[in-house]
Design an enzyme around this catalytic site. Structure first.
Site, PDB file in Angstrom:
ATOM      1  N   GLY A 147      14.345  52.011   1.958  1.00 55.71           N
ATOM      2  CA  GLY A 147      15.541  51.233   1.635  1.00 55.71           C
ATOM      3  C   GLY A 147      16.754  51.762   2.374  1.00 55.71           C
ATOM      4  O   GLY A 147      17.560  52.518   1.810  1.00 55.71           O
ATOM      5  N   SER A 181      10.504  46.567   3.951  1.00 53.01           N
ATOM      6  CA  SER A 181       9.109  46.201   4.284  1.00 53.01           C
ATOM      7  C   SER A 181       8.137  46.725   3.233  1.00 53.01           C
ATOM      8  O   SER A 181       8.201  47.890   2.841  1.00 53.01           O
ATOM      9  CB  SER A 181       8.694  46.796   5.628  1.00 53.01           C
ATOM     10  OG  SER A 181       9.418  46.220   6.658  1.00 53.01           O
ATOM     11  N   GLU A 264       4.811  61.385  15.978  1.00 53.43           N
ATOM     12  CA  GLU A 264       3.999  60.507  16.822  1.00 53.43           C
ATOM     13  C   GLU A 264       4.873  59.344  17.285  1.00 53.43           C
ATOM     14  O   GLU A 264       4.969  58.347  16.617  1.00 53.43           O
ATOM     15  CB  GLU A 264       2.787  59.996  16.036  1.00 53.43           C
ATOM     16  CG  GLU A 264       1.567  59.709  16.902  1.00 53.43           C
ATOM     17  CD  GLU A 264       1.815  58.675  17.985  1.00 53.43           C
ATOM     18  OE1 GLU A 264       1.786  59.035  19.174  1.00 53.43           O
ATOM     19  OE2 GLU A 264       2.064  57.504  17.652  1.00 53.43           O
ATOM     20  N   GLU A 394      19.233  45.801  22.011  1.00 58.07           N
ATOM     21  CA  GLU A 394      20.580  46.152  22.491  1.00 58.07           C
ATOM     22  C   GLU A 394      20.877  47.619  22.176  1.00 58.07           C
ATOM     23  O   GLU A 394      21.455  48.341  22.997  1.00 58.07           O
ATOM     24  CB  GLU A 394      21.641  45.254  21.834  1.00 58.07           C
ATOM     25  CG  GLU A 394      21.633  43.807  22.320  1.00 58.07           C
ATOM     26  CD  GLU A 394      20.479  42.986  21.749  1.00 58.07           C
ATOM     27  OE1 GLU A 394      19.878  43.400  20.732  1.00 58.07           O
ATOM     28  OE2 GLU A 394      20.167  41.934  22.324  1.00 58.07           O
TER      29      GLU A 394
HETATM   30  C1  LIG Z   1      10.318  42.896  10.445  1.00 58.14           C
HETATM   31  C2  LIG Z   1      11.420  43.823  10.010  1.00 58.14           C
HETATM   32  C3  LIG Z   1      11.125  44.885   9.161  1.00 58.14           C
HETATM   33  C4  LIG Z   1      12.148  45.734   8.724  1.00 58.14           C
HETATM   34  N1  LIG Z   1      11.846  46.730   7.821  1.00 58.14           N
HETATM   35  C5  LIG Z   1      12.842  47.500   7.319  1.00 58.14           C
HETATM   36  C6  LIG Z   1      12.569  48.456   6.276  1.00 58.14           C
HETATM   37  O1  LIG Z   1      11.431  48.623   5.847  1.00 58.14           O
HETATM   38  N2  LIG Z   1      13.597  49.140   5.751  1.00 58.14           N
HETATM   39  C7  LIG Z   1      14.875  49.003   6.205  1.00 58.14           C
HETATM   40  O2  LIG Z   1      15.743  49.696   5.710  1.00 58.14           O
HETATM   41  N3  LIG Z   1      15.173  48.090   7.184  1.00 58.14           N
HETATM   42  C8  LIG Z   1      14.180  47.344   7.737  1.00 58.14           C
HETATM   43  N4  LIG Z   1      14.463  46.397   8.702  1.00 58.14           N
HETATM   44  C9  LIG Z   1      15.860  46.193   9.096  1.00 58.14           C
HETATM   45  C10 LIG Z   1      16.169  46.632  10.518  1.00 58.14           C
HETATM   46  O3  LIG Z   1      16.282  48.020  10.579  1.00 58.14           O
HETATM   47  C11 LIG Z   1      17.458  45.906  10.930  1.00 58.14           C
HETATM   48  O4  LIG Z   1      17.157  44.523  10.992  1.00 58.14           O
HETATM   49  C12 LIG Z   1      17.962  46.384  12.267  1.00 58.14           C
HETATM   50  O5  LIG Z   1      18.441  47.696  12.164  1.00 58.14           O
HETATM   51  C13 LIG Z   1      19.100  45.471  12.788  1.00 58.14           C
HETATM   52  O6  LIG Z   1      20.084  45.325  11.829  1.00 58.14           O
HETATM   53  P1  LIG Z   1      20.613  43.881  11.378  1.00 58.14           P
HETATM   54  O7  LIG Z   1      19.431  43.029  11.072  1.00 58.14           O
HETATM   55  O8  LIG Z   1      21.629  44.095  10.317  1.00 58.14           O
HETATM   56  O9  LIG Z   1      21.307  43.285  12.677  1.00 58.14           O
HETATM   57  P2  LIG Z   1      22.756  43.656  13.222  1.00 58.14           P
HETATM   58  O10 LIG Z   1      22.908  45.140  13.271  1.00 58.14           O
HETATM   59  O11 LIG Z   1      23.787  42.870  12.484  1.00 58.14           O
HETATM   60  O12 LIG Z   1      22.661  43.138  14.696  1.00 58.14           O
HETATM   61  C14 LIG Z   1      22.886  41.757  15.066  1.00 58.14           C
HETATM   62  C15 LIG Z   1      22.857  41.661  16.584  1.00 58.14           C
HETATM   63  O13 LIG Z   1      23.938  42.452  17.131  1.00 58.14           O
HETATM   64  C16 LIG Z   1      23.442  43.404  18.061  1.00 58.14           C
HETATM   65  N5  LIG Z   1      24.198  44.660  17.953  1.00 58.14           N
HETATM   66  C17 LIG Z   1      24.520  45.329  16.815  1.00 58.14           C
HETATM   67  N6  LIG Z   1      25.213  46.455  17.108  1.00 58.14           N
HETATM   68  C18 LIG Z   1      25.315  46.500  18.457  1.00 58.14           C
HETATM   69  C19 LIG Z   1      25.918  47.424  19.361  1.00 58.14           C
HETATM   70  N7  LIG Z   1      26.527  48.543  18.935  1.00 58.14           N
HETATM   71  N8  LIG Z   1      25.831  47.156  20.696  1.00 58.14           N
HETATM   72  C20 LIG Z   1      25.191  46.045  21.153  1.00 58.14           C
HETATM   73  N9  LIG Z   1      24.619  45.122  20.326  1.00 58.14           N
HETATM   74  C21 LIG Z   1      24.678  45.352  19.005  1.00 58.14           C
HETATM   75  C22 LIG Z   1      22.004  43.637  17.645  1.00 58.14           C
HETATM   76  O14 LIG Z   1      21.206  44.116  18.711  1.00 58.14           O
HETATM   77  C23 LIG Z   1      21.579  42.240  17.202  1.00 58.14           C
HETATM   78  O15 LIG Z   1      21.220  41.458  18.311  1.00 58.14           O
HETATM   79  C24 LIG Z   1      13.472  45.531   9.167  1.00 58.14           C
HETATM   80  C25 LIG Z   1      13.758  44.475  10.045  1.00 58.14           C
HETATM   81  C26 LIG Z   1      12.757  43.620  10.454  1.00 58.14           C
HETATM   82  C27 LIG Z   1      13.104  42.485  11.368  1.00 58.14           C
END
Ligand SMILES: Cc1cc2nc3c(=O)[nH]c(=O)nc-3n(C[C@H](O)[C@H](O)[C@H](O)COP(=O)(O)OP(=O)(O)OC[C@H]3O[C@@H](n4cnc5c(N)ncnc54)[C@H](O)[C@@H]3O)c2cc1C
Length: 410
Positions: A147, A181, A264, A394
């Site tokens: 989380g 997840s 790993e 990104e």
């Molecule tokens: C299938 C899946 C499983 C997941 N499982 C888990 C889990 O088990 N536990 C958990 O805690 N999280 C989990 N996540 C969450 C995942 O870690 C986040 O989706 C990820 O970190 C991106 O954050 P966000 O979705 O808030 O997108 P945002 O951070 O809001 O990003 C939106 C867009 O902006 C771009 N962006 C953001 N910041 C920058 C920057 N500084 N420079 C350039 N571009 C930028 C990003 O690349 C993206 O294209 C999961 C996500 C997916 C899709």
């Protein structure tokens, strides 16, 4: 450079290879027997963590049998030190182990308990926490979910808002996580929570664990584009968690949660999987059935397949580069980002190429009628989040630019 195994490595490879052939339960043997791993029905595609909580007794038995077989060898956590019940495999042995498991399509057991929570507790946990959690991860008895992310905190994770306020011997947690997840199949959750809202954002965060059945926690599955439910929204409403569940010091959670503890990191499993997927595609295209449904006469498809062949070899060599660095005691940094970026984007290109080869047949979603069990259309959808989770493309490019190329921060 010599890619072949040393005599000891060859012996270990044979041991893993023979073990898989002997002990991998029937329903997990789809890939071993030449299929894409989905030939045994959809029920077996969602992973060990879901299988162990399934309503279907056969699925549950399969998950338990496989966990028991691995636990007997000490192979649920191949990279953990022996003193904590891991196999203490060397870097090269881990590489071979992961390569053989990936070749057979054998599901890994233990999920985030093995890859993230266990190593974190080994390094930062108290003796009591080690005793409480490690044996149950190693036996496959307890599965964990992570989380970290919240609706307003993903890439910028340090903005997280879920609060944990100290009240006597407990913390009281309120807030929301998202994309958790496998939480619907998990027994415990580890989370980053805000314990000091006044402090600078990285310094007011703590790392805490909780039984996922604690009153006040609601896990609500989210459905993705492929009609699967790999992740959840997780809500916390006045959830009382004992203060002894904190891992490390209060307000130091950012540094604990961010330590790169998963040794790993080579990404070898993905490299092997894509090589096998491409082999299967090429074989199918040359078969009678394949000739009927494909557009293999199209040069673009042929050229794309050649590109994918080269790219899967490149990915394999990126993985090998990381392993050889680790083998020399070096810690991969931007190299792991190169791997994640290239591997996830290759995954998307590969599924697109496979789909394209089938023309309009490529749209068939039903496994019974779609070419190759509708593998590529499903993978086309399934590969979309690969460039988002574990750090988006990104973010990986930012790491490569600043740490790899030494460019200034924008
Ligand atoms: C299938 C899946 C499983 C997941 N499982 C888990 C889990 O088990 N536990 C958990 O805690 N999280 C989990 N996540 C969450 C995942 O870690 C986040 O989706 C990820 O970190 C991106 O954050 P966000 O979705 O808030 O997108 P945002 O951070 O809001 O990003 C939106 C867009 O902006 C771009 N962006 C953001 N910041 C920058 C920057 N500084 N420079 C350039 N571009 C930028 C990003 O690349 C993206 O294209 C999961 C996500 C997916 C899709």
């Amino acid at each position: 450079m010599d890619w072949s195994d040393s005599p000891d490595q060859a012996t270990f490879r044979k041991e893993v290879h023979d073990f898989i052939r002997e002990r991998l339960p029937g329903p997990y043997r789809g890939k071993l027997e030449g299929g894409d791993g989905e030939s045994d029905g959809e029920t077996f595609t969602v992973g060990w963590q879901a299988d162990r909580k399934s309503d279907d007794p056969e699925r549950r038995d399969t998950a338990v049998q496989w966990a028991t077989a691995l636990a007997e060898k000490g192979w649920i956590a191949p990279h953990w030190p022996k003193e904590y019940g891991g196999a203490g495999l060397s870097v090269m042995e881990q590489f071979i182990y992961n390569q053989e498991m990936a070749k057979a399509g054998a599901p890994s057991v233990g999920g985030m308990g093995v890859s993230l929570l266990g190593p974190t507790v080994i390094v930062h946990g108290t003796d009591e926490q080690k005793e409480q959690h490690l044996p149950k991860i190693l036996s496959g008895e307890v599965a964990w979910a992570q989380g970290y992310s919240e609706p307003g905190a993903g890439s910028d994770l340090a903005s997280l808002q879920t609060r944990a306020d100290r009240d006597g011997d407990d913390y009281v947690i309120n807030g929301q996580k998202i994309w958790t997840s496998g939480a619907q199949y998990a027994d415990w959750l580890f989370a980053l929570v805000r314990t000091d809202p006044e402090a600078p954002k990285h310094r007011g965060i703590s790392f805490i664990t909780m039984d996922i059945t604690t009153p006040g926690i609601t896990v609500r599955p989210l459905t993705d584009m492929g009609w699967n439910q790999p992740f959840n929204e997780t809500f916390f409403e006045d959830v009382r968690v004992p203060a002894r569940n904190l891992v490390g010091d209060e307000n130091r959670g950012w540094y604990i949660g961010m330590t790169l503890l998963d040794f790993e990191r080579s990404g070898i499993s993905g490299a092997v999987e894509y090589q096998r997927t491409l082999d299967n595609l090429i074989e199918f295209l040359g078969s009678d059935e394949g000739t009927e449904v494909t557009r293999q006469d199209l040069d673009t498809v042929r050229l794309e397949i050649a590109d994918r062949r080269i790219e899967t070899e490149i990915l394999f060599n990126f993985a090998f580069r990381i392993v050889s660095m680790q083998n020399r005691g070096m810690v991969p940094n931007y190299e792991a980002s190169v791997n994640k970026l290239f591997g996830s984007e290759l995954h998307q290109r590969l599924s697109r190429t496979g789909n394209k080869a089938f023309g309009l047949y490529g749209n068939l979603w039903d496994r019974e009628v779609g070419p190759m069990g509708a593998h590529f259309v499903r993978d086309y959808i399934g590969s979309v989040p690969h460039t988002i989770f574990s750090g988006s493309s990104e973010i990986q490019r930012n790491v490569i630019a600043t740490r790899g190329l030494g460019l200034p921060r924008g």
